[in-house]
Design an enzyme around this catalytic site. Structure first.
Site, PDB file in Angstrom:
ATOM      1  N   ASP A  46     -20.151   0.800 -40.698  1.00  0.00           N
ATOM      2  CA  ASP A  46     -21.790   0.922 -40.855  1.00  0.00           C
ATOM      3  C   ASP A  46     -22.631   0.199 -39.718  1.00  0.00           C
ATOM      4  O   ASP A  46     -23.781   0.704 -39.251  1.00  0.00           O
ATOM      5  CB  ASP A  46     -22.211  -0.057 -41.995  1.00  0.00           C
ATOM      6  CG  ASP A  46     -21.790   0.481 -43.339  1.00  0.00           C
ATOM      7  OD1 ASP A  46     -22.337   1.432 -43.863  1.00  0.00           O
ATOM      8  OD2 ASP A  46     -20.791   0.006 -43.865  1.00  0.00           O
ATOM      9  N   TYR A  84     -17.597 -12.102 -43.783  1.00  0.00           N
ATOM     10  CA  TYR A  84     -16.273 -12.532 -44.134  1.00  0.00           C
ATOM     11  C   TYR A  84     -15.690 -13.791 -43.346  1.00  0.00           C
ATOM     12  O   TYR A  84     -14.642 -14.138 -43.384  1.00  0.00           O
ATOM     13  CB  TYR A  84     -15.141 -11.411 -43.618  1.00  0.00           C
ATOM     14  CG  TYR A  84     -15.115 -10.058 -44.478  1.00  0.00           C
ATOM     15  CD1 TYR A  84     -15.125 -10.101 -45.901  1.00  0.00           C
ATOM     16  CD2 TYR A  84     -15.727  -8.937 -44.194  1.00  0.00           C
ATOM     17  CE1 TYR A  84     -15.215  -8.976 -46.759  1.00  0.00           C
ATOM     18  CE2 TYR A  84     -15.889  -7.770 -44.658  1.00  0.00           C
ATOM     19  CZ  TYR A  84     -15.567  -7.695 -46.226  1.00  0.00           C
ATOM     20  OH  TYR A  84     -15.535  -6.631 -46.995  1.00  0.00           O
ATOM     21  N   TYR A 109      -9.620  -6.316 -51.263  1.00  0.00           N
ATOM     22  CA  TYR A 109      -8.687  -5.881 -50.104  1.00  0.00           C
ATOM     23  C   TYR A 109      -9.023  -6.724 -48.626  1.00  0.00           C
ATOM     24  O   TYR A 109      -8.357  -6.576 -47.854  1.00  0.00           O
ATOM     25  CB  TYR A 109      -9.265  -4.493 -49.693  1.00  0.00           C
ATOM     26  CG  TYR A 109     -10.357  -4.175 -48.683  1.00  0.00           C
ATOM     27  CD1 TYR A 109     -10.056  -3.754 -47.629  1.00  0.00           C
ATOM     28  CD2 TYR A 109     -11.554  -4.439 -49.140  1.00  0.00           C
ATOM     29  CE1 TYR A 109     -11.038  -3.351 -46.764  1.00  0.00           C
ATOM     30  CE2 TYR A 109     -12.590  -4.050 -48.362  1.00  0.00           C
ATOM     31  CZ  TYR A 109     -12.267  -3.830 -47.192  1.00  0.00           C
ATOM     32  OH  TYR A 109     -13.544  -3.344 -46.233  1.00  0.00           O
ATOM     33  N   ARG A 110      -9.985  -7.551 -48.718  1.00  0.00           N
ATOM     34  CA  ARG A 110     -10.385  -8.352 -47.616  1.00  0.00           C
ATOM     35  C   ARG A 110     -11.389  -9.291 -48.105  1.00  0.00           C
ATOM     36  O   ARG A 110     -12.447  -9.293 -49.081  1.00  0.00           O
ATOM     37  CB  ARG A 110     -11.253  -7.328 -46.420  1.00  0.00           C
ATOM     38  CG  ARG A 110     -11.553  -7.807 -45.270  1.00  0.00           C
ATOM     39  CD  ARG A 110     -12.363  -6.673 -44.572  1.00  0.00           C
ATOM     40  NE  ARG A 110     -12.861  -7.150 -43.315  1.00  0.00           N
ATOM     41  CZ  ARG A 110     -13.430  -6.375 -42.382  1.00  0.00           C
ATOM     42  NH1 ARG A 110     -13.803  -5.110 -42.778  1.00  0.00           N
ATOM     43  NH2 ARG A 110     -13.889  -6.754 -41.325  1.00  0.00           N
ATOM     44  N   HIS A 164     -25.211 -13.181 -45.939  1.00  0.00           N
ATOM     45  CA  HIS A 164     -24.543 -12.332 -46.959  1.00  0.00           C
ATOM     46  C   HIS A 164     -23.007 -12.794 -46.821  1.00  0.00           C
ATOM     47  O   HIS A 164     -22.399 -13.274 -45.698  1.00  0.00           O
ATOM     48  CB  HIS A 164     -24.727 -10.689 -46.641  1.00  0.00           C
ATOM     49  CG  HIS A 164     -23.973 -10.401 -45.345  1.00  0.00           C
ATOM     50  ND1 HIS A 164     -24.134 -10.746 -44.124  1.00  0.00           N
ATOM     51  CD2 HIS A 164     -22.855  -9.555 -45.313  1.00  0.00           C
ATOM     52  CE1 HIS A 164     -23.358 -10.428 -43.067  1.00  0.00           C
ATOM     53  NE2 HIS A 164     -22.473  -9.325 -44.015  1.00  0.00           N
TER      54      HIS A 164
END
Length: 560
Positions: free
Chosen positions: A170, A108, A503-504, A422
């Site tokens: 995770d 993110y 949502y993010r 990623h």
């Protein structure tokens, strides 16, 4: 001034000169010391680092140029009072700050600031204490630097693990506080981390300290607070039991926001359930997803599925166990036939459902019978407990995660491609087989058009599903990075057209996603802008976070 420095930072905030930067930074050094200030002055200092040793200068999983989102300096306050002083100086100099907890907001944007030249405020380096664990109330109070692994170790060291469990995402190295304020999720019955918070302490953009909910009521032991600074005063004894307090509940203003800097947070812990059993259900065909989701919905609503279960695509599990070259010599996306072969090789399904049972054995037995009977309606499903699988199976990893034991095995799927990085794409859908298949079809199609393998999981909340799509790419391949940008921007608009909002998200697409939340002439964004300009008139705190810009920043210039 102590030992004055002159720096030539690689990035400056808008409208500030090098001289103003140095005056500001020297003032900060005088407060926190040289050892708590880093100023990158050479491109050699811009290294991507790793999850365990994160960089705070930029996004280590950069989808744009490596230095596109770049900090001018990294500052680590030692206390709440340091934070307040730094905020005061930032107002004086009109200097943008970008607060982080640990810097592991992986996928993110990491620790990178939305506005290059901002000072990254590393809240976790020094402010990393577990302040309280209350067994009777089943809660803890933590500072920003407390990771899930830190909290787990604390429970173990104090012989509390037999009484209290935490919930983990995770990966175990993230900040408990930071993950909650970003509305991250875990996998026990306490998996909605934001839902499980109660009581926040926040430094506002004017430097004032505030406690939310019942924390706004002073502690009744007045004599014990005499002479203590506000940040050191005890909390009201119900602050971490009832999050709402009286009047407007403002906690949400500090979630995914730029309205304040959270310095402490209460989090609910899960009482030891008295028994636990994880399991795996493999779904052999790609279109079994539809029937599985429709089976899951009533089980989850009725709480037969007690925790936050996941439906993982075969390549997510495969990528934990090996990179792409260990399965295929192809560079293009793998075909259905390839995926079937991988599933056969790993003794898995095209989709794999991971869940857990909690409570004494009689309760677990009844729940398992209900779950097994429901899923048996899908032809060819298979059921496994951890002992039925190889030592390195994903179920063995999820077995730990779903009982609140931190792991790091999920890091391995990032190496699916060389120079692996990623980006997460995270739309929300209703728990409906039809919606799941439609969303899966849209996202997989675009992923393959970008030349990438589809890797994702559906994480099931109470009444919705997060699809966490793991866009894995080679960060040393500029052409592939361009395709990744096209992919996520295309998916944002297509998913919004279907009623699926994210949502993010990553820094680079915060503006676009906020632009999709535009009901009634974007009244939601306008309201947030009014609040932002009221509480932060100098626009110093995380400008652009979640697509909310202060008035000092032209949206025409700054929106991506």
């Amino acid at each position: 001034m102590v030992g004055a420095h002159t720096f030539k930072p690689l990035a400056l905030p808008p409208k500030l000169t090098t001289a103003e930067f140095n005056e500001f930074i020297q003032s900060i050094i005088d407060i926190v010391g040289n050892e708590n200030v880093e100023v990158p002055v050479s491109k050699d200092q811009i290294r991507d680092g790793s999850y365990m040793n994160p960089t705070h200068t930029h996004d280590p999983h950069h989808i744009m140029d490596q230095d596109y989102f770049l900090a001018s300096a990294i500052v680590a306050p030692r206390s709440v009072e340091d934070v307040q002083t730094i905020v005061g100086l930032a107002n004086k100099f009109k200097f943008p700050l970008w607060p982080i907890s640990i810097g592991r907001n992986s996928g993110y944007g990491g620790a990178a600031p939305r506005v290059s030249g901002s000072v990254v405020l590393d809240m976790g380096k020094n402010m990393n204490r577990v302040l309280e664990v209350n067994v009777e109330g089943a809660y803890c109070v933590v500072e920003p630097g407390v990771t899930f692994h830190d909290l787990y170790d604390y429970l173990e060291a104090n012989n509390l693990r037999d009484k209290l469990w935490l919930d983990v995402p995770d990966l175990g190295g993230g900040s408990v506080l930071g993950n909650a304020t970003e509305r991250g999720v875990g996998y026990t019955p306490y998996g909605d981390h934001w839902m499980m918070h109660s009581g926040m302490e926040v430094v506002l953009p004017n430097g004032e300290l505030m406690r939310t909910g019942m924390g706004a009521l002073p502690d009744s032991r007045r004599a014990e607070t005499m002479g203590l600074r506000p940040a050191d005063q005890p909390w009201n004894k119900t602050a971490h039991l009832f999050p709402y307090g009286f009047g407007p509940c403002v906690d949400g203003l500090f979630s995914q926001s730029n309205m304040g800097i959270v310095t402490k947070m209460g989090m609910w812990l899960m009482p030891n359930p008295g028994g636990y059993q994880s399991y795996l259900i493999t779904l052999p065909r790609d279109d079994d997803l539809k029937q599985a989701v429709d089976i899951i919905r009533p089980l989850r609503l009725g709480m037969a599925l007690q925790n936050v279960p996941t439906i993982r695509h075969i390549l997510l599990d495969a990528a934990v166990l090996g990179n792409k070259t260990s399965y295929s010599s192809k560079t293009e996306p793998l075909s259905d036939e390839d995926l079937d072969e991988i599933a056969k090789q790993l003794n898995l399904g095209r989709w794999n459902f991971y869940g857990a049972l909690y409570g004494p054995e009689p309760i677990r037995k009844v729940l398992w019978e209900s779950i097994k009977e429901a899923f048996s309606a899908i032809p060819g499903v298979k059921f496994y407990f951890p002992e039925d699988t190889p030592e390195n199976s994903v179920l063995r990893v999820r077995d730990k995660t779903m009982q609140g034991i931190p792991t790091y095995d999920e890091l391995k799927w990032i190496d699916w491609l060389p120079n692996g990085a990623h980006l997460f794409f995270s739309p929300i859908a209703k728990v409906s087989g039809e919606d799941a298949m439609l969303q899966y079809g849209v996202t997989k199609k675009r992923c393959e058009e970008a030349g990438l393998d589809f890797i994702a999981t559906f994480t099931v909340g109470m009444r919705e599903m997060h699809q966490i799509m793991c866009i894995v790419f080679n960060k040393q391949d500029p052409v592939q990075k361009q395709k990744v940008q096209w992919l996520i921007r295309t998916l944002i608009d297509e998913c919004a057209a279907n009623g699926w909002g994210e949502y993010r998200t990553h820094l680079a697409v915060m503006d676009q996603i906020m632009g999709t939340y535009n009901w009634n002439n974007s009244s939601f964004l306008k309201f947030n802008e009014v609040l932002k300009n009221a509480v932060d008139p100098n626009g110093i705190l995380a400008p652009g976070k979640s697509g909310v810009w202060p008035s000092q920043y032209s949206q025409i210039t700054w929106k991506l």
